[in-house]
Design an enzyme around this catalytic site. Sequence first.
Site, PDB file in Angstrom:
ATOM      1  N   CYS A  10       0.805  -1.361   0.077  1.00 36.73           N
ATOM      2  CA  CYS A  10       0.067   0.129  -0.090  1.00 36.73           C
ATOM      3  C   CYS A  10       1.032   1.147   0.065  1.00 36.73           C
ATOM      4  O   CYS A  10       1.981   1.081  -0.521  1.00 36.73           O
ATOM      5  CB  CYS A  10      -1.067  -0.035   1.170  1.00 36.73           C
ATOM      6  SG  CYS A  10      -0.205  -0.017   2.776  1.00 36.73           S
ATOM      7  N   ASN A  13       2.324   1.014   4.441  1.00 38.57           N
ATOM      8  CA  ASN A  13       2.821  -0.309   4.980  1.00 38.57           C
ATOM      9  C   ASN A  13       2.553  -0.469   6.629  1.00 38.57           C
ATOM     10  O   ASN A  13       3.115  -0.883   7.357  1.00 38.57           O
ATOM     11  CB  ASN A  13       4.022  -0.765   4.922  1.00 38.57           C
ATOM     12  CG  ASN A  13       4.203  -2.151   5.220  1.00 38.57           C
ATOM     13  OD1 ASN A  13       5.588  -2.742   5.588  1.00 38.57           O
ATOM     14  ND2 ASN A  13       3.202  -2.941   5.280  1.00 38.57           N
ATOM     15  N   CYS A  15      -1.214   0.506   7.481  1.00 36.54           N
ATOM     16  CA  CYS A  15      -2.808  -0.013   7.611  1.00 36.54           C
ATOM     17  C   CYS A  15      -3.206  -0.938   6.777  1.00 36.54           C
ATOM     18  O   CYS A  15      -3.730  -1.829   7.480  1.00 36.54           O
ATOM     19  CB  CYS A  15      -3.668   1.394   7.208  1.00 36.54           C
ATOM     20  SG  CYS A  15      -3.224   2.952   8.153  1.00 36.54           S
ATOM     21  N   ARG A  16      -3.264  -0.758   5.496  1.00 29.39           N
ATOM     22  CA  ARG A  16      -4.072  -2.037   4.726  1.00 29.39           C
ATOM     23  C   ARG A  16      -3.172  -3.137   4.471  1.00 29.39           C
ATOM     24  O   ARG A  16      -3.476  -4.308   4.654  1.00 29.39           O
ATOM     25  CB  ARG A  16      -4.268  -1.163   3.369  1.00 29.39           C
ATOM     26  CG  ARG A  16      -5.522  -0.181   3.292  1.00 29.39           C
ATOM     27  CD  ARG A  16      -5.605   0.519   2.255  1.00 29.39           C
ATOM     28  NE  ARG A  16      -4.188   1.533   2.036  1.00 29.39           N
ATOM     29  CZ  ARG A  16      -4.288   2.410   0.964  1.00 29.39           C
ATOM     30  NH1 ARG A  16      -5.023   2.403  -0.007  1.00 29.39           N
ATOM     31  NH2 ARG A  16      -3.067   3.079   1.060  1.00 29.39           N
ATOM     32  N   SER A  17      -1.912  -2.800   4.009  1.00 30.15           N
ATOM     33  CA  SER A  17      -1.140  -4.096   3.591  1.00 30.15           C
ATOM     34  C   SER A  17      -0.942  -4.870   4.887  1.00 30.15           C
ATOM     35  O   SER A  17      -0.360  -6.344   4.553  1.00 30.15           O
ATOM     36  CB  SER A  17       0.040  -3.887   2.567  1.00 30.15           C
ATOM     37  OG  SER A  17       0.861  -2.821   3.314  1.00 30.15           O
ATOM     38  N   ASP A 125      -8.374   3.839   1.886  1.00 27.20           N
ATOM     39  CA  ASP A 125      -7.442   4.236   2.907  1.00 27.20           C
ATOM     40  C   ASP A 125      -7.920   4.622   4.211  1.00 27.20           C
ATOM     41  O   ASP A 125      -8.654   5.655   4.236  1.00 27.20           O
ATOM     42  CB  ASP A 125      -6.571   5.291   2.408  1.00 27.20           C
ATOM     43  CG  ASP A 125      -5.235   5.587   3.135  1.00 27.20           C
ATOM     44  OD1 ASP A 125      -5.139   4.973   4.355  1.00 27.20           O
ATOM     45  OD2 ASP A 125      -4.457   6.427   2.763  1.00 27.20           O
TER      46      ASP A 125
HETATM   47  P1  4NP Z   1      -1.466   2.675   4.315  1.00 23.92           P
HETATM   48  O1  4NP Z   1      -2.355   4.036   5.269  1.00 23.92           O
HETATM   49  O2  4NP Z   1      -1.137   2.905   2.886  1.00 23.92           O
HETATM   50  O3  4NP Z   1      -2.888   1.793   4.118  1.00 23.92           O
HETATM   51  O4  4NP Z   1      -0.588   2.230   5.204  1.00 23.92           O
HETATM   52  C1  4NP Z   1      -1.523   5.253   5.055  1.00 23.92           C
HETATM   53  C2  4NP Z   1      -0.658   5.173   5.963  1.00 23.92           C
HETATM   54  C3  4NP Z   1       0.124   6.460   6.302  1.00 23.92           C
HETATM   55  C4  4NP Z   1      -0.149   7.471   5.206  1.00 23.92           C
HETATM   56  C5  4NP Z   1      -0.916   7.312   4.112  1.00 23.92           C
HETATM   57  C6  4NP Z   1      -1.675   6.101   4.197  1.00 23.92           C
HETATM   58  N1  4NP Z   1       0.589   8.778   5.282  1.00 23.92           N
HETATM   59  O5  4NP Z   1       0.423   9.607   4.645  1.00 23.92           O
HETATM   60  O6  4NP Z   1       1.615   8.830   6.201  1.00 23.92           O
END
Ligand code: 4NP
Length: 159
Positions: A10, A13, A15-17, A125
């Site tokens: 994602c 790394n 939240c989702r993945s 997200d």
């Molecule tokens: P992820 O979520 O891609 O599912 O891990 C996010 C985590 C952090 C950020 C964006 C999305 N960020 O902009 O820091």
Amino acid sequence: MGRKKVMFFCLGNICRSPVAEGVFLHHIEQRGLGHTFHVESSGTSAYHVGEAPDPGSREVVARRLGADISGQRAQQLTRRHLDEFDVLVAMDGNNRRDALAMRPNAKILLLRDFDPADRGADVPDPWGGGISEFERVFDIVNRSTLHLIEWLLQPEEDR
Ligand code: 4NP
């Protein structure tokens, strides 16, 4: 043949993945197939490298699946991952585009290519959102991952 290498990725790394990695591992271990796959997750950004998964991700995976993903640590997706992993699975179209910018010929799947409820959609997200957003991500990732596993277990010529 060695273990099939599967990479979920994602943006951050955290939240989702990490949910996808934990859900995939849980289901293949339940089928006694844990030894046939090597599973990792990563982010296209370096924003959170070294961090554990977001509390929302840890909570939903623990509550819904009884699995513990708190030992995961975020890493950034590299060209080497794109060359070495057999199955590359992006959480959304931006992640896929960013990976293709690194390796234009890489074969990148979207997790929701395997979601019969909304094929090819993005996993939303949940970062900074409430627990209901993490629940929604869990439902999407769990459903899609079960279909991905069925697909991976089919002989390649039948897919
Ligand atoms: P992820 O979520 O891609 O599912 O891990 C996010 C985590 C952090 C950020 C964006 C999305 N960020 O902009 O820091």
